[in-house]
Design a protein around this motif. Sequence first.
Motif, PDB file in Angstrom:
ATOM      1  N   LYS A   6       0.837  -1.198   0.000  1.00 28.99           N
ATOM      2  CA  LYS A   6       0.000   0.000   0.000  1.00 28.99           C
ATOM      3  C   LYS A   6       0.875   1.252   0.000  1.00 28.99           C
ATOM      4  N   CYS A   7       1.888   1.280   0.841  1.00 23.22           N
ATOM      5  CA  CYS A   7       2.789   2.430   0.914  1.00 23.22           C
ATOM      6  C   CYS A   7       3.530   2.656  -0.402  1.00 23.22           C
ATOM      7  N   GLU A   8       3.957   1.586  -1.032  1.00 19.11           N
ATOM      8  CA  GLU A   8       4.659   1.699  -2.309  1.00 19.11           C
ATOM      9  C   GLU A   8       3.745   2.243  -3.407  1.00 19.11           C
ATOM     10  N   ILE A   9       2.494   1.824  -3.410  1.00 15.14           N
ATOM     11  CA  ILE A   9       1.545   2.318  -4.406  1.00 15.14           C
ATOM     12  C   ILE A   9       1.257   3.797  -4.158  1.00 15.14           C
ATOM     13  N   ILE A  10       1.077   4.171  -2.915  1.00 16.14           N
ATOM     14  CA  ILE A  10       0.858   5.584  -2.577  1.00 16.14           C
ATOM     15  C   ILE A  10       2.051   6.415  -3.047  1.00 16.14           C
ATOM     16  N   LYS A  11       3.249   5.920  -2.806  1.00 13.80           N
ATOM     17  CA  LYS A  11       4.448   6.630  -3.220  1.00 13.80           C
ATOM     18  C   LYS A  11       4.515   6.760  -4.745  1.00 13.80           C
ATOM     19  N   ALA A  12       4.134   5.716  -5.458  1.00 14.99           N
ATOM     20  CA  ALA A  12       4.137   5.774  -6.922  1.00 14.99           C
ATOM     21  C   ALA A  12       3.186   6.861  -7.416  1.00 14.99           C
ATOM     22  N   PHE A  13       1.977   6.910  -6.862  1.00 16.12           N
ATOM     23  CA  PHE A  13       1.040   7.962  -7.246  1.00 16.12           C
ATOM     24  C   PHE A  13       1.603   9.336  -6.880  1.00 16.12           C
ATOM     25  N   ASP A  32      -8.930  -1.642 -10.193  1.00 13.66           N
ATOM     26  CA  ASP A  32      -8.441  -1.666  -8.814  1.00 13.66           C
ATOM     27  C   ASP A  32      -7.518  -0.482  -8.545  1.00 13.66           C
ATOM     28  N   ALA A  33      -6.689  -0.128  -9.528  1.00 16.23           N
ATOM     29  CA  ALA A  33      -5.787   1.017  -9.368  1.00 16.23           C
ATOM     30  C   ALA A  33      -6.580   2.314  -9.274  1.00 16.23           C
ATOM     31  N   ILE A  34      -7.638   2.428 -10.062  1.00 20.17           N
ATOM     32  CA  ILE A  34      -8.485   3.624 -10.019  1.00 20.17           C
ATOM     33  C   ILE A  34      -9.157   3.747  -8.661  1.00 20.17           C
ATOM     34  N   VAL A  35      -9.716   2.644  -8.173  1.00 22.58           N
ATOM     35  CA  VAL A  35     -10.373   2.642  -6.865  1.00 22.58           C
ATOM     36  C   VAL A  35      -9.361   2.964  -5.765  1.00 22.58           C
ATOM     37  N   PHE A  36      -8.177   2.386  -5.849  1.00 19.95           N
ATOM     38  CA  PHE A  36      -7.138   2.636  -4.848  1.00 19.95           C
ATOM     39  C   PHE A  36      -6.778   4.112  -4.804  1.00 19.95           C
ATOM     40  N   GLU A  37      -6.580   4.721  -5.970  1.00 21.20           N
ATOM     41  CA  GLU A  37      -6.204   6.133  -6.030  1.00 21.20           C
ATOM     42  C   GLU A  37      -7.272   7.012  -5.370  1.00 21.20           C
ATOM     43  N   LYS A  38      -8.527   6.737  -5.669  1.00 21.78           N
ATOM     44  CA  LYS A  38      -9.620   7.522  -5.086  1.00 21.78           C
ATOM     45  C   LYS A  38      -9.729   7.297  -3.581  1.00 21.78           C
ATOM     46  N   ALA A  39      -9.603   6.056  -3.153  1.00 21.97           N
ATOM     47  CA  ALA A  39      -9.757   5.712  -1.735  1.00 21.97           C
ATOM     48  C   ALA A  39      -8.610   6.245  -0.876  1.00 21.97           C
ATOM     49  N   ASN A  40      -7.468   6.473  -1.493  1.00 22.75           N
ATOM     50  CA  ASN A  40      -6.280   6.902  -0.749  1.00 22.75           C
ATOM     51  C   ASN A  40      -5.803   8.284  -1.174  1.00 22.75           C
ATOM     52  N   ALA A  41      -6.704   9.097  -1.685  1.00 26.67           N
ATOM     53  CA  ALA A  41      -6.341  10.424  -2.197  1.00 26.67           C
ATOM     54  C   ALA A  41      -5.659  11.292  -1.145  1.00 26.67           C
TER      55      ALA A  41
END
Length: 58
Positions: A6-13, A32-41
């Motif tokens: 999760k932290c690595e994906i947040i860092k990538a965004f 899933d990537a779209i949902v993740f980006e919105k959920a962790n904005a």
Amino acid sequence: MTEETKCEIIKAFAYGYTVEEVAELEEMPLEDAIVFEKANANEIEEKKAELREAGWTE
């Protein structure tokens, strides 16, 4: 998904990767990537600010 992933994906965004790039790098469906980006904005914005303050991004 692990906390580390999760932290690595947040860092990538935060570094400016697109949802398509994140989906490919993390081998996850685009939706899933779209949902993740919105959920962790909020976390993504916090990480962007942190990286900017540290001089890693503009």
